[in-house]
Design an enzyme around this catalytic site. Structure first.
Site, PDB file in Angstrom:
ATOM      1  CE  LYS A  83      -7.063   2.902  -5.526  1.00  0.00           C
ATOM      2  NZ  LYS A  83      -6.555   2.237  -4.323  1.00  0.00           N
ATOM      3  CG  LEU A 110       8.005  18.318  -1.229  1.00  0.00           C
ATOM      4  CD1 LEU A 110       8.376  17.927  -2.655  1.00  0.00           C
ATOM      5  CD2 LEU A 110       8.709  19.615  -0.822  1.00  0.00           C
ATOM      6  CG  ASP A 127      -1.836   1.671   1.885  1.00  0.00           C
ATOM      7  OD1 ASP A 127      -1.098   2.678   2.012  1.00  0.00           O
ATOM      8  OD2 ASP A 127      -1.893   1.011   0.839  1.00  0.00           O
ATOM      9  CG  ASN A 128       1.882   4.669   4.101  1.00  0.00           C
ATOM     10  OD1 ASN A 128       2.605   5.493   4.648  1.00  0.00           O
ATOM     11  ND2 ASN A 128       1.079   4.985   3.085  1.00  0.00           N
ATOM     12  CB  CYS A 172       2.051   8.996  22.103  1.00  0.00           C
ATOM     13  SG  CYS A 172       2.299  10.670  22.643  1.00  0.00           S
ATOM     14  CB  CYS A 185      -4.610  -4.616   2.276  1.00  0.00           C
ATOM     15  SG  CYS A 185      -5.379  -3.795   3.679  1.00  0.00           S
TER      16      CYS A 185
END
Ligand SMILES: [Zn+2]
Length: 254
Positions: A83, A110, A127-128, A172, A185
């Site tokens: 991508k 790293l 996405d995480n 937070c 997704c």
């Protein structure tokens, strides 16, 4: 600015509060995009089209057929390619004045610290949760603003974090490193325009932060329900004792 640039950017130069000064600020700005999927690829295209000076693209993933309904920078011929590489080529064709660097690697413990070096802001196209925690920590260390975005099914959210984190931080909001992801997704699904709308909010915040053309709602958690067509905006739940943004703890750890 030469005649070609004046013509190219003429419509945005007319916008009060943007003008020549905003264009010049933009042309000397550098933004890191972490993740080149539905959020990051769209944000990168709009920032390149607007005339940002430098974009750095990070994504270890290759294009899959199931990406195409929402990741509209990519075509059927691109399936199987990185991508970051395909997006860099596309941005180069869109606006040859923009300097684009790309890294087909993961943003992780790293690579993160060096990737956030020498940029002015970071856009979250991941996405995480785990990667967002890393973006939050590495950008806080460099006092850089970052622009979080997330979307799943028919809902999305945005937060713009200042470099100082005076308003609180992502730790937070969602502190647990070990929190099991509710699903992304790939398991829950997503509609293209939902993720695109969230990405464009990120781009508007970036343009507002860099040029001052718009107020940035720093530290406000904006939640969109596109099924019900409702929006909510809440201040971050700033946590006393947060290891990333609590000034007393930050002082102690230095
Ligand atoms: Zn915090």
């Amino acid at each position: 600015m030469n005649d070609n640039e004046l013509e190219r950017y003429s419509r945005q130069l007319l916008v009060p509060g943007f003008e020549l000064e905003g264009q010049e600020v933009l042309s000397s700005a550098s933004v890191l995009i972490v993740g080149c999927g539905g959020l990051g690829a769209l944000a990168a295209q709009y920032l390149a089209a607007a005339g940002i000076g430098h974009l750095a693209l990070v994504d270890a993933d290759r294009i899959e057929l199931s990406n195409l309904p929402r990741q509209i920078a990519y075509t059927e011929d691109d399936v199987g390619r990185f991508k970051a590489e395909v997006l860099a080529e596309r941005l180069g064709r869109m606006n040859s004045a923009v300097r684009v660097t790309h890294y087909p690697i993961s943003f992780d413990e790293l690579s993160g610290a060096s990737l956030v070096t020498a940029v002015d802001a970071v856009v979250d196209g991941t996405d995480n949760h785990a990667t967002r925690l890393l973006i939050d920590r590495f950008t806080a260390e460099k006092a850089l603003p970052w622009f979080m975005g997330a979307a799943v099914q028919m809902a999305g959210q945005n937060v713009a974090f200042t470099g100082s984190r005076g308003e609180g931080c992502y730790h937070c909001l969602a502190p647990q490193k070990t929190t099991e992801e509710a699903g992304g997704c790939a398991t829950l699904g997503i509609l293209g325009p939902v993720v695109a709308t969230v990405a464009l909010r990120q781009v508007l915040d970036v343009l507002g932060a860099l040029t001052g053309v718009a107020e940035v709602p720093w530290g406000m958690l904006r939640q969109y329900d596109f099924r019900a067509d409702t929006t909510a905006s809440l201040p971050l739940p700033k946590r006393v004792g947060c290891g990333v943004c609590d000034p007393d703890l930050k002082t102690q750890s230095q």
